[in-house]
Design an enzyme around this catalytic site. Structure first.
Site, PDB file in Angstrom:
ATOM      1  N   THR A 159       0.814  -1.214   0.000  1.00  0.00           N
ATOM      2  CA  THR A 159       0.000   0.000   0.000  1.00  0.00           C
ATOM      3  C   THR A 159       0.847   1.262   0.000  1.00  0.00           C
ATOM      4  O   THR A 159       0.473   2.280  -0.596  1.00  0.00           O
ATOM      5  CB  THR A 159      -0.943   0.002   1.217  1.00  0.00           C
ATOM      6  N   SER A 219       1.176  -7.485  -0.848  1.00  0.00           N
ATOM      7  CA  SER A 219       1.735  -8.631  -0.121  1.00  0.00           C
ATOM      8  C   SER A 219       0.790  -9.812  -0.064  1.00  0.00           C
ATOM      9  O   SER A 219       1.202 -10.928   0.268  1.00  0.00           O
ATOM     10  CB  SER A 219       2.166  -8.217   1.292  1.00  0.00           C
TER      11      SER A 219
END
Length: 333
Positions: A17, A59
């Site tokens: 992010t 991730s």
């Protein structure tokens, strides 16, 4: 910022992010920024930093081999005596797993610090820049040496064992319910850390490309052994049982565990409960029955990190008794 020893921090960028922006064509937020862009957003008031782009992924997309490649990047960065420490920018979804693997393998006194963001880089108030400044400060700090891998997020520092994401969207995203915080990094660069805990000896790096399969199977009211059997049929050599309470299941799952252990599969019992150790107390399919069947209690490790440890140990080719010993030692309260 606080004073540092001469040298530089190496920033390993993996996406997440902190590097993400809204993609209007996809209608979704995607990893987009290179590490140099992520660093630039943190401002100029940071120690000298060398940027290495390892990958650009959320991730939630990572494989065990991806995690190993991050660990390889860490070792490479630490080959230079000029490196003060390493920062890894990483998505928060699986930071607890990659960070824990890095901690398991870390055999250098210099710190490795993981950080990321809850808000994308193009949000109105991104939290990534402040998190990155804190991580760089911590990685350059002599006080952080000898502590293995760490997470710094929203000004708080955590040792990796037992640390996990505790909030889906709040800025204070991580916690360690059993061991608590390891310290803090202020917005002005002041590092405050408690006493460094004793760390187990590091593991050797597992080979990449390992075909070892390790699954997580949940227990819940009315659960049977169907999912457990499916994991075995798929070739699992290790299974983490996400049990209830202290680490309890039922008679059918206990029978399945007993048969799997007899066939050389390593079964580790963890729990869905937020905090507290896993150990056998109850019979009739509970945790004591699971231990009698050969399951290994994970102690303070929750399923995500118990699976990471189990995968690493099996990928190293260790026999089941040695795997069990490592799990007990590294999960010990």
């Amino acid at each position: 910022m606080g004073s540092t020893t001469t040298g530089q921090v190496v920033l390993l960028a993996t996406g997440g992010t902190i590097a993400s922006r809204n993609d209007s064509s996809a209608g979704a937020t995607l990893a987009a920024d290179a590490g140099s862009t992520v660093l630039a957003a943190a401002g100029q008031n940071v120690p000298a930093v060398e940027v290495v782009d390892l990958m650009q992924k959320g991730s939630y997309l990572l494989t065990f081999d991806d995690m190993l490649s991050v660990c390889t990047g860490i070792r490479t960065a630490l080959e230079s005596p000029e490196t003060l420490g390493v920062v890894v920018t990483h998505g928060t979804d699986t930071m607890e797993e990659t960070g824990y693997l890095a901690d398991l393998l870390h055999d250098d006194s210099r710190p490795v610090v993981f950080t990321g963001a809850q808000r994308a880089a193009d949000s109105q108030e991104p939290d990534g820049p402040a998190n990155l400044r804190g991580a760089i400060t911590l990685a350059a700090s002599p006080e952080a040496r000898g502590r293995g891998a760490l997470i710094v997020f929203d000004g708080e520092v955590f040792a990796l064992p037992g640390t996990r994401k505790t909030e889906t969207s709040r800025l204070h995203a991580f916690g360690n319910p059993d061991r608590g915080s390891a310290g803090s990094v202020s917005s002005t660069g002041v590092v405050e850390l408690g006493p460094a805990p004793e760390r187990p000896s590091p593991l050797p790096p597992p080979p990449s490309g390992s075909s070892v399969r390790v699954d997580i199977v949940p227990s819940y009211p009315g659960a049977d052994a169907t999912l457990f059997a499916a994991a075995l049929d798929a070739g699992a050599r290790g299974i983490v049982l996400e049990a209830t309470g202290l680490g309890n299941a039922n008679a059918e799952l206990c029978d399945a565990v007993r048969a799997a252990v007899r066939d050389g599969v390593v079964v580790v019992t963890s729990t869905r409960v937020h905090a507290g150790p896993v150990y056998g107390v109850y019979g009739a399919g509970g945790g004591k029955t699971l231990e009698d069947a050969g399951a290994v209690p994970s102690g303070l490790l929750r399923p995500s990190q118990a699976r990471t440890l189990l995968h690493a140990l099996l990928a190293l080719g260790l026999p089941p008794d040695d795997v069990a010993r490592h799990v007990r030692e590294r999960g010990r309260p």
